[in-house]
Design a protein around this motif. Sequence first.
Motif, PDB file in Angstrom:
ATOM      1  N   SER A 387      51.893  47.659  36.243  1.00  0.00           N
ATOM      2  CA  SER A 387      51.497  49.028  35.881  1.00  0.00           C
ATOM      3  C   SER A 387      50.261  48.949  34.996  1.00  0.00           C
ATOM      4  CB  SER A 387      52.610  49.680  35.062  1.00  0.00           C
ATOM      5  OG  SER A 387      53.842  49.395  35.633  1.00  0.00           O
ATOM      6  N   ALA A 388      49.838  50.106  34.480  1.00  0.00           N
ATOM      7  CA  ALA A 388      48.952  50.107  33.317  1.00  0.00           C
ATOM      8  C   ALA A 388      49.874  49.832  32.120  1.00  0.00           C
ATOM      9  CB  ALA A 388      48.259  51.451  33.175  1.00  0.00           C
ATOM     10  N   ILE A 389      49.444  48.946  31.205  1.00  0.00           N
ATOM     11  CA  ILE A 389      50.384  48.511  30.154  1.00  0.00           C
ATOM     12  C   ILE A 389      49.712  48.465  28.788  1.00  0.00           C
ATOM     13  CG2 ILE A 389      52.154  46.820  29.538  1.00  0.00           C
ATOM     14  CD1 ILE A 389      51.823  45.586  32.342  1.00  0.00           C
ATOM     15  N   ASN A 390      50.419  49.018  27.811  1.00  0.00           N
ATOM     16  CA  ASN A 390      50.023  48.924  26.409  1.00  0.00           C
ATOM     17  C   ASN A 390      51.179  48.281  25.658  1.00  0.00           C
ATOM     18  OD1 ASN A 390      49.553  49.271  23.692  1.00  0.00           O
ATOM     19  ND2 ASN A 390      48.761  51.375  23.903  1.00  0.00           N
ATOM     20  N   ASN A 391      51.023  46.994  25.324  1.00  0.00           N
ATOM     21  CA  ASN A 391      52.058  46.299  24.545  1.00  0.00           C
ATOM     22  C   ASN A 391      53.454  46.516  25.158  1.00  0.00           C
ATOM     23  OD1 ASN A 391      53.206  44.754  22.542  1.00  0.00           O
ATOM     24  ND2 ASN A 391      53.151  46.369  20.981  1.00  0.00           N
ATOM     25  N   PHE A 392      53.586  46.169  26.430  1.00  0.00           N
ATOM     26  CA  PHE A 392      54.834  46.205  27.201  1.00  0.00           C
ATOM     27  C   PHE A 392      55.284  47.603  27.610  1.00  0.00           C
ATOM     28  CE2 PHE A 392      54.990  42.226  24.787  1.00  0.00           C
ATOM     29  CZ  PHE A 392      55.121  41.323  25.828  1.00  0.00           C
ATOM     30  N   THR A 393      54.551  48.639  27.172  1.00  0.00           N
ATOM     31  CA  THR A 393      54.906  49.986  27.613  1.00  0.00           C
ATOM     32  C   THR A 393      54.080  50.352  28.842  1.00  0.00           C
ATOM     33  OG1 THR A 393      55.428  50.622  25.361  1.00  0.00           O
ATOM     34  CG2 THR A 393      55.058  52.420  26.932  1.00  0.00           C
ATOM     35  N   ALA A 394      54.781  50.632  29.956  1.00  0.00           N
ATOM     36  CA  ALA A 394      54.109  50.889  31.227  1.00  0.00           C
ATOM     37  C   ALA A 394      53.764  52.361  31.383  1.00  0.00           C
ATOM     38  CB  ALA A 394      55.009  50.455  32.375  1.00  0.00           C
ATOM     39  N   SER A 395      52.620  52.630  32.023  1.00  0.00           N
ATOM     40  CA  SER A 395      52.336  53.983  32.486  1.00  0.00           C
ATOM     41  C   SER A 395      51.803  53.858  33.907  1.00  0.00           C
ATOM     42  CB  SER A 395      51.367  54.706  31.564  1.00  0.00           C
ATOM     43  OG  SER A 395      50.245  53.897  31.306  1.00  0.00           O
ATOM     44  N   GLU A 396      51.885  54.942  34.663  1.00  0.00           N
ATOM     45  CA  GLU A 396      51.564  54.849  36.084  1.00  0.00           C
ATOM     46  C   GLU A 396      50.068  54.990  36.330  1.00  0.00           C
ATOM     47  OE1 GLU A 396      53.669  53.455  37.936  1.00  0.00           O
ATOM     48  OE2 GLU A 396      55.087  53.576  36.275  1.00  0.00           O
ATOM     49  N   GLU A 398      48.352  56.190  38.800  1.00  0.00           N
ATOM     50  CA  GLU A 398      47.833  57.406  39.457  1.00  0.00           C
ATOM     51  C   GLU A 398      47.597  58.517  38.445  1.00  0.00           C
ATOM     52  OE1 GLU A 398      50.928  56.263  39.976  1.00  0.00           O
ATOM     53  OE2 GLU A 398      50.704  55.119  41.842  1.00  0.00           O
ATOM     54  N   LYS A 399      48.128  58.326  37.213  1.00  0.00           N
ATOM     55  CA  LYS A 399      48.145  59.439  36.266  1.00  0.00           C
ATOM     56  C   LYS A 399      47.200  59.243  35.079  1.00  0.00           C
ATOM     57  CE  LYS A 399      52.833  60.589  37.653  1.00  0.00           C
ATOM     58  NZ  LYS A 399      54.256  60.318  37.365  1.00  0.00           N
ATOM     59  N   ASN A 400      45.997  58.763  35.372  1.00  0.00           N
ATOM     60  CA  ASN A 400      44.988  58.658  34.324  1.00  0.00           C
ATOM     61  C   ASN A 400      45.486  57.873  33.103  1.00  0.00           C
ATOM     62  OD1 ASN A 400      42.540  59.107  33.000  1.00  0.00           O
ATOM     63  ND2 ASN A 400      43.302  60.984  32.043  1.00  0.00           N
ATOM     64  N   PRO A 401      45.902  56.623  33.308  1.00  0.00           N
ATOM     65  CA  PRO A 401      46.426  55.858  32.172  1.00  0.00           C
ATOM     66  C   PRO A 401      45.337  55.547  31.151  1.00  0.00           C
ATOM     67  CG  PRO A 401      46.057  54.416  34.054  1.00  0.00           C
ATOM     68  CD  PRO A 401      45.827  55.819  34.539  1.00  0.00           C
ATOM     69  N   SER A 402      45.719  55.404  29.895  1.00  0.00           N
ATOM     70  CA  SER A 402      44.724  55.010  28.894  1.00  0.00           C
ATOM     71  C   SER A 402      44.724  53.498  28.707  1.00  0.00           C
ATOM     72  CB  SER A 402      45.000  55.715  27.569  1.00  0.00           C
ATOM     73  OG  SER A 402      46.317  55.447  27.149  1.00  0.00           O
ATOM     74  N   ALA A 403      45.798  52.822  29.121  1.00  0.00           N
ATOM     75  CA  ALA A 403      45.881  51.365  28.967  1.00  0.00           C
ATOM     76  C   ALA A 403      45.365  50.667  30.235  1.00  0.00           C
ATOM     77  CB  ALA A 403      47.334  50.964  28.722  1.00  0.00           C
ATOM     78  N   PRO A 404      44.998  49.391  30.116  1.00  0.00           N
ATOM     79  CA  PRO A 404      44.529  48.651  31.301  1.00  0.00           C
ATOM     80  C   PRO A 404      45.632  48.463  32.349  1.00  0.00           C
ATOM     81  CG  PRO A 404      43.977  47.457  29.278  1.00  0.00           C
ATOM     82  CD  PRO A 404      44.894  48.576  28.886  1.00  0.00           C
ATOM     83  N   PRO A 424      65.522  38.910  36.931  1.00  0.00           N
ATOM     84  CA  PRO A 424      64.850  40.100  37.446  1.00  0.00           C
ATOM     85  C   PRO A 424      63.387  40.131  37.029  1.00  0.00           C
ATOM     86  CG  PRO A 424      66.132  40.656  35.515  1.00  0.00           C
ATOM     87  CD  PRO A 424      66.431  39.218  35.815  1.00  0.00           C
ATOM     88  N   LEU A 425      62.585  40.871  37.799  1.00  0.00           N
ATOM     89  CA  LEU A 425      61.162  40.978  37.481  1.00  0.00           C
ATOM     90  C   LEU A 425      60.975  41.729  36.163  1.00  0.00           C
ATOM     91  CD1 LEU A 425      59.809  41.950  41.026  1.00  0.00           C
ATOM     92  CD2 LEU A 425      60.086  39.670  40.040  1.00  0.00           C
ATOM     93  N   VAL A 426      59.837  41.510  35.517  1.00  0.00           N
ATOM     94  CA  VAL A 426      59.565  42.252  34.277  1.00  0.00           C
ATOM     95  C   VAL A 426      59.516  43.756  34.600  1.00  0.00           C
ATOM     96  CG1 VAL A 426      58.352  40.385  33.088  1.00  0.00           C
ATOM     97  CG2 VAL A 426      57.052  41.925  34.571  1.00  0.00           C
ATOM     98  N   PRO A 427      59.909  44.604  33.639  1.00  0.00           N
ATOM     99  CA  PRO A 427      60.005  46.052  33.918  1.00  0.00           C
ATOM    100  C   PRO A 427      58.667  46.709  34.287  1.00  0.00           C
ATOM    101  CG  PRO A 427      61.095  45.505  31.848  1.00  0.00           C
ATOM    102  CD  PRO A 427      60.387  44.285  32.287  1.00  0.00           C
ATOM    103  N   THR A 428      57.549  46.060  33.957  1.00  0.00           N
ATOM    104  CA  THR A 428      56.235  46.637  34.267  1.00  0.00           C
ATOM    105  C   THR A 428      55.787  46.331  35.704  1.00  0.00           C
ATOM    106  OG1 THR A 428      55.253  44.647  33.331  1.00  0.00           O
ATOM    107  CG2 THR A 428      55.411  46.578  31.881  1.00  0.00           C
ATOM    108  N   SER A 429      56.540  45.484  36.401  1.00  0.00           N
ATOM    109  CA  SER A 429      56.151  45.046  37.745  1.00  0.00           C
ATOM    110  C   SER A 429      56.332  46.164  38.765  1.00  0.00           C
ATOM    111  CB  SER A 429      57.007  43.845  38.139  1.00  0.00           C
ATOM    112  OG  SER A 429      56.684  43.414  39.435  1.00  0.00           O
TER     113      SER A 429
END
Length: 480
Positions: A387-396, A398-404, A424-429
Motif C-alpha cells: 500500500s502507501a505506508i506511513n510507519n506501518f499504517t497503510a492507506s490506499e 487510489e485515494k490520494n495517499p500522502s505517504a509513499p 501470513p503476509l504483512v498487513p500492508t501487502s
Amino acid sequence: MLFKTATVVALAATASCATILSEKRNSGCPDDQEPTQVRLAYHGDRGMSVSWNTKSKLAKPSVEFGTTMELGGTVSSSESITYPTSSTYNNHVVITGLQPNTRYHYQPYCSQRIYSFTTAKSVGDGDDFKFAMVGDMGTMGPDGLSTTVGKGAANPLKPGEKNSIDSLHDQKTSFDFVWHVGDIAYADSWVKEETGGYVTPLNLNDKGAEYDKILNEFYDEIEPITRDVPYMVGPGNHEANCDNGANLTLCLPGQLNFTGYRAHWNMPSDVSGGVENFWYSWNHGMVHFITFNTETDFPNAPDEPGGEGAEFAGPFAPSGAQLAWLAKDLAAVDRKKTPWVIAAGHRPWYVSTTECKECQAAFEPLLLKYGVDLVLHGHKHFYERESAINNFTASEIEKNPSAPWYIVNGAAGHYDGLDTPTFPLVPTSRKLIVEYGWSLFTVHNCTHLTTEFIASGNGSVLDTATLYKARTCDVTKDHP
Ligand SMILES: *[C@@H]1O[C@H](CO)[C@@H](O)[C@H](O)[C@H]1NC(C)=O
Ligand SMILES: *[C@@H]1O[C@H](CO)[C@@H](O)[C@H](O)[C@H]1NC(C)=O
Ligand SMILES: *[C@@H]1O[C@H](CO)[C@@H](O)[C@H](O)[C@H]1NC(C)=O
Ligand SMILES: *[C@@H]1O[C@H](CO)[C@@H](O)[C@H](O)[C@H]1NC(C)=O
Ligand SMILES: *[C@@H]1O[C@H](CO)[C@@H](O)[C@H](O)[C@H]1NC(C)=O
C-alpha cells in the motif's frame, strides 16, 4: 576512481558517410579494441553516458554521434579503467550539448555498427512515458539461471520459458529506460555454483576467472538492451564482493568493496551532487528519479564492517553524506514541473519476510517528509505490491495517499531461484507473485501512474495498479 571528464573535441559541419567511416576505421582496428558490452546512461536531458568494454586499454575512448547516420560529432575521454582479476577495460565517455528528447545515432570507437538512443525529456515535459524496473537479475545460461540447477539451488526455468533478459529485450521499444535496483549479474554466485556441482570443475583457486567470466557474460547478455536504452543502476549486496560474504578469504584484490560495480557504470552523480554509482538523481519529463544506497553510508548500513551482512565494504563518503544529499536533493524538487518523485534502493523495509530496519530508520523519515510518491526495492526474490505506508499504517493508492507507495520486485531471476515469503503476509501487502518477472510503469500525467508486473516467461501482465494523486501541475504536453 573518477571517470567523469569528457570534452567535445570536434563537431564537423559535414561528415563522410558513417558506413564508410566505420569500414575505414575498422580496417585498422585490432581485436583487443573492439567494443563489447555497450551501455548507456542518462546524463541530464542534454547528455548521454556511453560505456563499453575492450580487451585492452584505450588511450582515448571516443564516440561519434549525430542526429543522422552521418554522425559528425566526436567526443572522447581518458577513462579506460580496469581492476585486478578483470580481463577487460571499462571505457566511459559522456556526450554533452545534446537536445532533450531527441534521437541520436552513435558509434563507439572501432565499433562495426552505429546505434541510437533518445535523450531524456526535459523537466516540465508533460508527455506520458513508460519505464522498466528490474531487481536482482543475474547472468542467464550455463553459468547462471538455466533449465537446470545444482545442489542447494531451486526454481530452474521451464524448458522454452523466456528469462527476464529475453523478456525485457522483447519489449524494449515500449519503455524509455531500465532501472536495475541492485544485484546485477550475481558473479558472486560462482562459489555456490561450483560447490553445488553446477559449474565444473570445482576450482576455488582459479585466480578470479569464473567470477570474471560470469560478469562478462552478463554484460554481453544485456548489451542488446543497454546499447539502445539507458540502463540506470543502483548498488545491491551482490555487488559488494566475490562470494556474497560467505568466505572473504576467497576474494582476490579487485573482487571486494563494489570494485566491479564502480568500474562498469557511469551514473549521473556528477550532475546531481551524488557519489559515483551509489546515490544520484535525474529527471525525465514529469518525474524526479532518485537512486539511494541501502548497502553502505548510513548508520548501521548492512554491508559495512560491523553491519549485519559479512560484505565488509564501504563507506564511500564521509559519515552523514548520503542522507544530507538525499534531504537536499528532495528539498530542491519543483513539484509543479516534476510532480512525481520516485526513489529506489535495493533493500526493502515493508515486505513479507525479513526487512531492513536500519534502512527504514535512515530513509523513511526523509521519504515521508518530502512526499515521495513511490519507493521501489528489490533484494527479495518475489514481487510484492504494498500500500502507501506511513510507519506501518497503510492507506490506499487510489485515494490520494500522502505517504509513499511501496513496491518490492527482486523477481528477475538468477542462479539461486526465487524466495519464499513469510506467511501470513504483512498487513500492508496487496499482491504477491512468486514468479520471474519485471515491472513496467506508465507515467500517464500529473495525477496518475500505473504499474504492471510482467511475467518474463510469457510476457503476460499478472498485476496492475494505479496510483492517484490529487494535484495540479505546470507541465506542457507536446502530444495531447
Ligand atoms: C574459506 O576458504 C579458505 C580457502 O579456500 C578455506 O581454507 C577455509 O576453510 C574457508 N573457510 C570457511 C569458513 O569456509
Ligand atoms: C572501500 O572503498 C572505499 C573507497 O575507496 C574506501 O574508502 C573504504 O575504506 C573501502 N572499504 C573497505 C572495507 O575496504
Ligand atoms: C512509528 O510507530 C511506532 C509505534 O506506533 C512509534 O513508536 C514510532 O515512534 C513511530 N515512528 C515514527 C518515525 O513516527
Ligand atoms: C490522467 O491519466 C489517467 C489514466 O490514463 C486518466 O484516467 C485521467 O483522465 C488523466 N487525467 C487528465 C487530467 O488528463
Ligand atoms: C503466463 O505465465 C504466468 C506465470 O508463470 C502464468 O501464471 C500464466 O498463466 C501464463 N499465461 C499464459 C497466457 O500462458
